[in-house]
Structure formats: structure tokens, C-alpha cells
Design an enzyme around this catalytic site. Sequence first.
Site: not given
Length: 586
Positions: A188, A383
Amino acid sequence: MKFLRNLLASILGSLMAFMIIVGMFFIFMVLVGSAEDGVVVKRNSVLEISFMAPVLDYTGKDANDPFAGLWTEELGLDEILHAIEVAKNDEHIEGISITTGFLQAGMAQAREIRNALIDFKSSGKFVVAHADVYAQRDYYLATAADEVYINPVGAMDFKGLATEVLFYKELQEKSGIKMEVIRHGKYKSAVEPFLSDTMSEENRTQIKELITSIWNVMVDDISESRKLSPQDLNQIADTLGGRTPEYAVASGLLDGALYFDEYEDLMKERIGLSEDEEIEYVGLRDYIQNANKRTIRTGSDKIAVIYAQGEILGGEGGKDYIGQGLIVEALHKALDNKSIKAIVLRVDSPGGSALVSDIIWREMQLAKEKKPIVVSFGNIAASGGYYIGVGGDKIFAEPTTITGSIGVFGTIPNINQLADNVGINAEQVGSNKNSVDYSFFEPMTDTFRAAIEESIEETYETFLDRVSKGRNMTVEQVDQIAQGRVWSGVDAKALGLVDELGSLDDAIAAAAEMAGLESYGVRKYPNYKSDFELFMEDFGSAKAKIGESIIQEEIGSEAYRILKEFKQFTKQEGIQAKMPFSLNIK
């Protein structure tokens, strides 16, 4: 004296308002007249395709709105593809000339346009291309042509894909303005620029594999069109074998180096014109006006195509960002309309608010109980963009789509160091132990950080659960390919994150098949406010856009991109399910 000044100001203000109204009325009458007249496409015309404006999946323009495009220049991918398909069977169009430079479109969009051009050639009509300069994306699009030419003193870029990630850790230390970061997922890396001055190996790995996968798709497509092997193309890229027009022609990337008048002579031969006759060009934007009046898909039964594009921010939404308002409203309209038998959700989004993503996901779950829903991923469905898509019955992605990025993070600005430097001290008073949870002027407390970390973990687990149920995978299987990592469409299909590789048209055809339809029309959602409505209701936003254009012109596009990225991070609210880094592939 003061009274006279105020009186004069009032008179001038009234005169200016009157002049604006008269001017806008005049523009309105001119545009209405031009809209009624339309563009006349003469026989033996050549459709000239030159993308001088950004390409969006969908602009939501009303074909009957005389103000459409007056303040905005964007072209809709849906309109472009429709125009090329109409031109394929238009007896007045002899062929297409591609003269684009610096295409402002994503890789998936470029590939869809490219495939449409290849399909156009199946009619027996010609497609040729010419440019003074070929950037890699422009060249990729141009290779759909029968022949590709360049200016003899032009420039060619063919060296493989690359991208750049900016890091702000030292900037924070020097300025005293810091981003407090909480994240889940070793990949991330959306927040990595605020935590480090260098790229992590995990991030480097995923970017390398991602752009290599996209490059391989481009090479395979170019290989088929140019009759050069992938090995030869990679050799040309590695040795910069196309860096000059002469080298590019010798290596087989191009068919010749011609000045534009020489290029036009070739087209005249194809059309059957003499040297002294002029080619009848029709521009893409003009031709779109005509094409929008022609319907290709017809039928009383409809497929609804709902466009979700931009960052997920919440609220009403618009053509530049996704809010639950317009998307939920579009789903409800599609469900209530009895003529609509299936729904296609087109996603082009790097993600954003996890809360809004889940709201849309829930509406998708409810909708597919009543009608089939197929999802089509465009340039990016990462995402939160992937989150909302996983709620469909079936997912299509382009090979070059950037998708996945199953992970979450939170960022909160903190100016404690800056406050200390300038002599600001903030004191908090609360009625209970944790009533004062956070202050921009104080370091983040362990209690507050723990609470945010708990929310991040809960959101991540929810994300995994949504994907697990939507893709028929175990949570453990999803977690192994999650951790915020992004994948190309090719890799996403191999991993089970999408069902098929294909375009929006493929997704529409699949939805029709699921609904048992042989003939059908297409209805597009959502309905955005017209340019005129937006202008009239908010002069401030118009002035803001003008201001942004001035800033960009003064500091340059690259510096403006950096400024905009940093600003976006400071405006984020709540837990984010967002694309792990800003990716500008060149």
C-alpha cells in the site's frame, strides 16, 4: 462623494450584467443555429482524427444541448467509438487520417480506439497516419493504420514504458507540515512518499511488473500490425533504434518520412483526386455531432450503461469524480425502467473513500437481485474502484487496465512542528478522557492512533470479505494477492480478480446474453448537468478553473501535477481505499 461612487459602481455593475446577458443570448442563438444546421459531410471525405483534448470515458453531453462543449473540451470515449463505427458504413467517408500528437488518454482507452480503427478497416476503407512527433502512446494508436508516416525532421519515441514516483518526507521535515499515516498492506504505497525518501523494494517490484505487463500487451499489438516480432521490437526499444525518422523507417516501425503535403498526395491517390484538388476533411469533433444523431443498436429492450469515473469522494458526484448520489440514482432508474433488462457498470477510478465505495457496493448487491449486472473496467479500477466493481455478476477488464490494489490507508495532516517553529501553542480541554481525540497542533496520541488502526484493520477485513464473496475465493486466497498490490488486466484475469479480458462492447454483449436479448438499444447514465447549468449556478467554480489554468501555464504541467497530488492528499477524509501511487506512465 461616497454616494456618487456607490451610484457609479451600481450603474457599472448593472451595465456589465446586461452586457453579459446580451452576449450569452447572442452566443445561444448562434449555437442553436449551428446545432440545427449540423456539419455537412461531403462525398469523398476523410475523417481526420486528432486528439487535442483529454479523453474521458463519458462526458454525459446532450446531443441537443447547444452549449455542450462550450466551456469544456473533453471528448467522450463512447462518442469517439460510436463516430468511428458510424463512419465505417458512411458512404461519404472514404477513409481516416490520424494526425494526433500527445494523446491525452489512458492505455485502455487508447487500445479501445485502436481496435475500433482496425475494425473500421474491415469495411475496405483506408486508415493512414502522419505526425511530426510520435510519443509512445500516439505511435501505439497509429499502428492501427495501413501506413504510418512521420515528418522527415520529426521525432520518434520508442524505448519502453517508465514512470516516476515523488517522495515528500524531506519536504515535510523542512516545512514542519506532516502527514500522519496509518495503513494496511505491504504494497500500500500510496502513503509511502510521506514515510520515506526512497522507493521500497515491494513498490519497485509491483511497478516493474505492472508496466512490463502493459508494455508486453502494446508490443504484441504492434507486432501484429507492423509484422515485426516482439523480440525485434524490444531490441529496437533497447537500442533506441527508432530515435530518428531515418532509423524508425529502416527498422520497420514506420513506412516513410514525408512532409504533410506529400502525405496528402498519397491520400489523394487513394481517393482518386487530382493533384490540384483539395481533400474534403471532416474533423472528429464535428463528425461526432452527426454520428450522435445515428443509432446503431436498436430495440425496445435496453441495456443500461452506468459510468463511474474519477476519484471516489462522496456526495452527488459528477463527470470528474464519483459520489454515491448520481451512481445510486442511476442504479435505481435502471431498475425502475421496465425496458432496461440488464446493467453494465463502467469503472474508471483509482478509488478513494472506503465508506462511499461500500455504499455503492451495497446498492450493486441489491440491484443484481433484480437484473444482471456486468462490470467493465477502463484505464484504472483500483482499490475503491475495484471494490464497487466486485459487486457485479461478471467483470471484464482490458489487458492494460490497472486494477486490484485491495488495501486501505488513512492520512491526517499534522502541523505540530510548524506550530513550534512559529511559536504557536495549542491547549485542549475536554469533558472526558478521550473527548479530545486529535489536534493538528499536537503529536498524534497512542490512543487515537490505536483507534484509527483498528478502523483500518476492520475496513481491510471488510474489503477482503467483499472480494471473497464476489470472486468465489477464500479470504486467505484474496489476502495473498491483496496487500494493496496493483495488477494489469492480464495478471488480474490469471489471478481470478476479473472474469474476461475485453472492452466495454464485450461487457454490453455479455449483459445482453445474460438477459436473453438478441436486439437491444443502449441507455447511458448518469445525466450530468449541462455546461450552461453549471456555469449559471456557480460563477465561482468557473473562475477557479480559469485560475487553475493560469497556475498550470505559469509553473508548468509537471510542477502543477506535484502541487495537485499533494493538495489531494491533504483533502482526503476518512479511510481511503485508493490507488497505491500516482502513476504517470510514459
